[in-house]
Design a protein around this motif. Sequence first.
Motif, PDB file in Angstrom:
ATOM      1  N   TRP A  65      11.846  60.319  44.523  1.00 38.02           N
ATOM      2  CA  TRP A  65      11.465  61.505  45.252  1.00 38.02           C
ATOM      3  C   TRP A  65      11.793  61.268  46.649  1.00 38.02           C
ATOM      4  O   TRP A  65      11.678  59.945  47.088  1.00 38.02           O
ATOM      5  CB  TRP A  65      10.171  61.851  45.175  1.00 38.02           C
ATOM      6  CG  TRP A  65       9.703  62.577  43.749  1.00 38.02           C
ATOM      7  CD1 TRP A  65       9.156  61.745  42.697  1.00 38.02           C
ATOM      8  CD2 TRP A  65       9.482  63.875  43.497  1.00 38.02           C
ATOM      9  NE1 TRP A  65       8.624  62.682  41.654  1.00 38.02           N
ATOM     10  CE2 TRP A  65       9.166  63.776  42.016  1.00 38.02           C
ATOM     11  CE3 TRP A  65       9.701  65.159  44.205  1.00 38.02           C
ATOM     12  CZ2 TRP A  65       8.678  65.079  41.424  1.00 38.02           C
ATOM     13  CZ3 TRP A  65       9.409  66.216  43.231  1.00 38.02           C
ATOM     14  CH2 TRP A  65       8.964  66.354  42.068  1.00 38.02           C
ATOM     15  N   HIS A  66      12.398  62.097  47.390  1.00 30.70           N
ATOM     16  CA  HIS A  66      12.836  61.950  48.846  1.00 30.70           C
ATOM     17  C   HIS A  66      11.579  62.235  49.596  1.00 30.70           C
ATOM     18  O   HIS A  66      11.081  63.362  49.765  1.00 30.70           O
ATOM     19  CB  HIS A  66      13.951  62.905  49.172  1.00 30.70           C
ATOM     20  CG  HIS A  66      14.324  62.638  50.507  1.00 30.70           C
ATOM     21  ND1 HIS A  66      15.049  61.534  51.172  1.00 30.70           N
ATOM     22  CD2 HIS A  66      14.170  63.519  51.673  1.00 30.70           C
ATOM     23  CE1 HIS A  66      15.415  61.805  52.091  1.00 30.70           C
ATOM     24  NE2 HIS A  66      14.893  63.113  52.780  1.00 30.70           N
ATOM     25  N   TRP A  67      11.299  61.336  50.572  1.00 36.43           N
ATOM     26  CA  TRP A  67      10.103  61.674  51.599  1.00 36.43           C
ATOM     27  C   TRP A  67      10.710  61.972  52.831  1.00 36.43           C
ATOM     28  O   TRP A  67      11.542  61.472  53.441  1.00 36.43           O
ATOM     29  CB  TRP A  67       9.024  60.471  51.637  1.00 36.43           C
ATOM     30  CG  TRP A  67       8.013  60.762  52.593  1.00 36.43           C
ATOM     31  CD1 TRP A  67       6.893  61.571  52.417  1.00 36.43           C
ATOM     32  CD2 TRP A  67       7.900  60.297  54.111  1.00 36.43           C
ATOM     33  NE1 TRP A  67       6.315  61.668  53.319  1.00 36.43           N
ATOM     34  CE2 TRP A  67       6.878  61.015  54.576  1.00 36.43           C
ATOM     35  CE3 TRP A  67       9.008  60.028  54.977  1.00 36.43           C
ATOM     36  CZ2 TRP A  67       6.391  60.867  56.017  1.00 36.43           C
ATOM     37  CZ3 TRP A  67       8.691  59.616  56.280  1.00 36.43           C
ATOM     38  CH2 TRP A  67       7.410  60.251  56.742  1.00 36.43           C
ATOM     39  N   ARG A  71       6.344  65.701  53.151  1.00 39.23           N
ATOM     40  CA  ARG A  71       6.556  65.974  51.918  1.00 39.23           C
ATOM     41  C   ARG A  71       7.443  65.309  51.090  1.00 39.23           C
ATOM     42  O   ARG A  71       8.418  64.795  51.717  1.00 39.23           O
ATOM     43  CB  ARG A  71       6.649  67.393  51.760  1.00 39.23           C
ATOM     44  CG  ARG A  71       8.061  68.008  52.123  1.00 39.23           C
ATOM     45  CD  ARG A  71       7.967  69.439  52.412  1.00 39.23           C
ATOM     46  NE  ARG A  71       9.116  69.820  53.471  1.00 39.23           N
ATOM     47  CZ  ARG A  71      10.414  70.325  53.093  1.00 39.23           C
ATOM     48  NH1 ARG A  71      10.437  70.705  51.882  1.00 39.23           N
ATOM     49  NH2 ARG A  71      11.354  70.630  53.907  1.00 39.23           N
ATOM     50  N   TYR A  72       7.420  65.433  49.832  1.00 40.67           N
ATOM     51  CA  TYR A  72       8.397  64.773  49.017  1.00 40.67           C
ATOM     52  C   TYR A  72       9.320  66.270  48.153  1.00 40.67           C
ATOM     53  O   TYR A  72       8.626  66.856  47.849  1.00 40.67           O
ATOM     54  CB  TYR A  72       7.720  64.136  47.893  1.00 40.67           C
ATOM     55  CG  TYR A  72       7.035  62.928  48.371  1.00 40.67           C
ATOM     56  CD1 TYR A  72       7.870  61.690  48.149  1.00 40.67           C
ATOM     57  CD2 TYR A  72       5.664  62.764  48.462  1.00 40.67           C
ATOM     58  CE1 TYR A  72       7.239  60.638  48.607  1.00 40.67           C
ATOM     59  CE2 TYR A  72       5.139  61.509  48.808  1.00 40.67           C
ATOM     60  CZ  TYR A  72       6.013  60.415  49.048  1.00 40.67           C
ATOM     61  OH  TYR A  72       5.416  59.253  49.319  1.00 40.67           O
ATOM     62  N   THR A  73      10.522  65.918  48.211  1.00 40.31           N
ATOM     63  CA  THR A  73      11.258  66.691  47.254  1.00 40.31           C
ATOM     64  C   THR A  73      12.306  65.658  46.632  1.00 40.31           C
ATOM     65  O   THR A  73      12.505  64.763  46.872  1.00 40.31           O
ATOM     66  CB  THR A  73      12.154  67.653  48.284  1.00 40.31           C
ATOM     67  OG1 THR A  73      12.734  66.711  49.370  1.00 40.31           O
ATOM     68  CG2 THR A  73      11.420  68.621  48.911  1.00 40.31           C
ATOM     69  N   ARG A  74      12.804  66.611  45.841  1.00 41.95           N
ATOM     70  CA  ARG A  74      13.927  65.536  44.702  1.00 41.95           C
ATOM     71  C   ARG A  74      15.301  65.481  45.414  1.00 41.95           C
ATOM     72  O   ARG A  74      16.096  64.461  45.229  1.00 41.95           O
ATOM     73  CB  ARG A  74      14.209  66.310  43.421  1.00 41.95           C
ATOM     74  CG  ARG A  74      13.229  66.303  42.315  1.00 41.95           C
ATOM     75  CD  ARG A  74      12.816  64.887  42.193  1.00 41.95           C
ATOM     76  NE  ARG A  74      12.186  65.005  40.645  1.00 41.95           N
ATOM     77  CZ  ARG A  74      11.714  63.986  40.205  1.00 41.95           C
ATOM     78  NH1 ARG A  74      11.820  62.554  40.719  1.00 41.95           N
ATOM     79  NH2 ARG A  74      11.026  63.887  39.031  1.00 41.95           N
ATOM     80  N   THR A  75      15.549  66.507  46.586  1.00 44.56           N
ATOM     81  CA  THR A  75      16.854  66.206  47.224  1.00 44.56           C
ATOM     82  C   THR A  75      16.446  66.101  48.592  1.00 44.56           C
ATOM     83  O   THR A  75      15.278  66.370  49.075  1.00 44.56           O
ATOM     84  CB  THR A  75      17.583  67.502  47.214  1.00 44.56           C
ATOM     85  OG1 THR A  75      16.652  68.865  47.597  1.00 44.56           O
ATOM     86  CG2 THR A  75      18.239  67.814  45.661  1.00 44.56           C
ATOM     87  N   ASP A  77      16.693  67.151  51.528  1.00 45.30           N
ATOM     88  CA  ASP A  77      17.238  68.397  52.488  1.00 45.30           C
ATOM     89  C   ASP A  77      17.582  68.075  54.038  1.00 45.30           C
ATOM     90  O   ASP A  77      18.208  68.934  54.536  1.00 45.30           O
ATOM     91  CB  ASP A  77      16.132  69.550  52.116  1.00 45.30           C
ATOM     92  CG  ASP A  77      16.099  69.766  50.733  1.00 45.30           C
ATOM     93  OD1 ASP A  77      16.917  69.462  49.697  1.00 45.30           O
ATOM     94  OD2 ASP A  77      14.937  70.210  50.384  1.00 45.30           O
ATOM     95  N   ARG A  83      20.644  64.734  45.655  1.00 50.04           N
ATOM     96  CA  ARG A  83      19.284  64.206  44.741  1.00 50.04           C
ATOM     97  C   ARG A  83      19.417  62.595  45.122  1.00 50.04           C
ATOM     98  O   ARG A  83      20.268  61.941  45.099  1.00 50.04           O
ATOM     99  CB  ARG A  83      19.463  64.522  43.345  1.00 50.04           C
ATOM    100  CG  ARG A  83      18.281  64.273  42.820  1.00 50.04           C
ATOM    101  CD  ARG A  83      18.468  64.742  41.342  1.00 50.04           C
ATOM    102  NE  ARG A  83      17.158  64.132  40.576  1.00 50.04           N
ATOM    103  CZ  ARG A  83      16.431  65.082  39.844  1.00 50.04           C
ATOM    104  NH1 ARG A  83      16.294  66.233  40.039  1.00 50.04           N
ATOM    105  NH2 ARG A  83      15.272  64.266  39.218  1.00 50.04           N
ATOM    106  N   THR A 215       3.754  59.738  43.076  1.00 47.14           N
ATOM    107  CA  THR A 215       3.372  60.998  43.845  1.00 47.14           C
ATOM    108  C   THR A 215       2.490  62.006  43.364  1.00 47.14           C
ATOM    109  O   THR A 215       2.051  62.897  44.077  1.00 47.14           O
ATOM    110  CB  THR A 215       4.931  61.722  43.945  1.00 47.14           C
ATOM    111  OG1 THR A 215       5.507  62.134  42.534  1.00 47.14           O
ATOM    112  CG2 THR A 215       5.946  60.827  44.810  1.00 47.14           C
ATOM    113  N   ASP A 219       8.476  68.031  38.491  1.00 47.38           N
ATOM    114  CA  ASP A 219       9.481  69.110  38.737  1.00 47.38           C
ATOM    115  C   ASP A 219       9.102  70.618  38.494  1.00 47.38           C
ATOM    116  O   ASP A 219       8.435  71.069  37.584  1.00 47.38           O
ATOM    117  CB  ASP A 219      10.725  68.904  38.165  1.00 47.38           C
ATOM    118  CG  ASP A 219      11.296  67.410  38.546  1.00 47.38           C
ATOM    119  OD1 ASP A 219      11.595  67.371  39.818  1.00 47.38           O
ATOM    120  OD2 ASP A 219      11.651  66.522  37.785  1.00 47.38           O
TER     121      ASP A 219
END
Length: 219
Positions: A65-67, A71-75, A77, A83, A215, A219
């Motif tokens: 996961w990207h921090w 927050r954490y997202t898969r990509t 951004d 990803r 986390t 998904d």
Amino acid sequence: MDALIPAPPSRPAPGAVHLPGWLGLQEQRDLVSACRAWAAGPVPLRHTKLPRGGVMSVQTVCLGWHWQPYRYTRTADDVNGLRVAGFPEWLARLGQRALADAYGDDAAAREYEPDTALINFYDGSARMGMHQDKDERSAAPVVSLSIGDTCVFRFGNTESRSRPYTDLHLSSGDLFVFGGPSRFAYHGVTKVFPGTGDPATGMASGRLNLTLRVTGLTD
Ligand SMILES: O=C(O)CCC(=O)C(=O)O
Ligand SMILES: [Fe+2]
């Protein structure tokens, strides 16, 4: 700081365990190689942008996961939209071994399934201010591995950034685990000592820190 005489294990607070020299030289070398590959992409190692326009002095790349603050997202951004690289099974097993050695509870260690890692690179002037790791929706422990230059790691309390805290040296190969009552303790890096790492790890300079986390996200 002296790599030949590792500091003794310590427990700066309940649930917080420091095991100096936990990683062998070859394991450190392997981690450095892996981090070098992750730093190249798909999401590059970069200074994380802060919401008010600043940037962090450390450079970071994430797995699983990207921090980004906060927050954490898969990509990624806030970087290039790609990803992040997957969280490898071997790193989860290393996290389990870390927990088993830190707490001596093999059953709990087997249940530990970290799904993200933040990989931080510190040059000689990088620091990390006092913060809590609290963007995870899980109270599972954080496993921290350090390679390269020694730093001063400040481990505090769950109430505020100020005292009481303990300053300890994290040197190459050291494991630090914080869970249980210390899971949401404030902590930070106040200083890095340039030139204290052993180049045999593959790190010619600077400090690498990996934190493995759960986390609690799906998904
Ligand atoms: O570099 C370290 O030892 C700590 C890193 C950290 O606290 C974090 O990535 O949240
Ligand atoms: Fe942290």
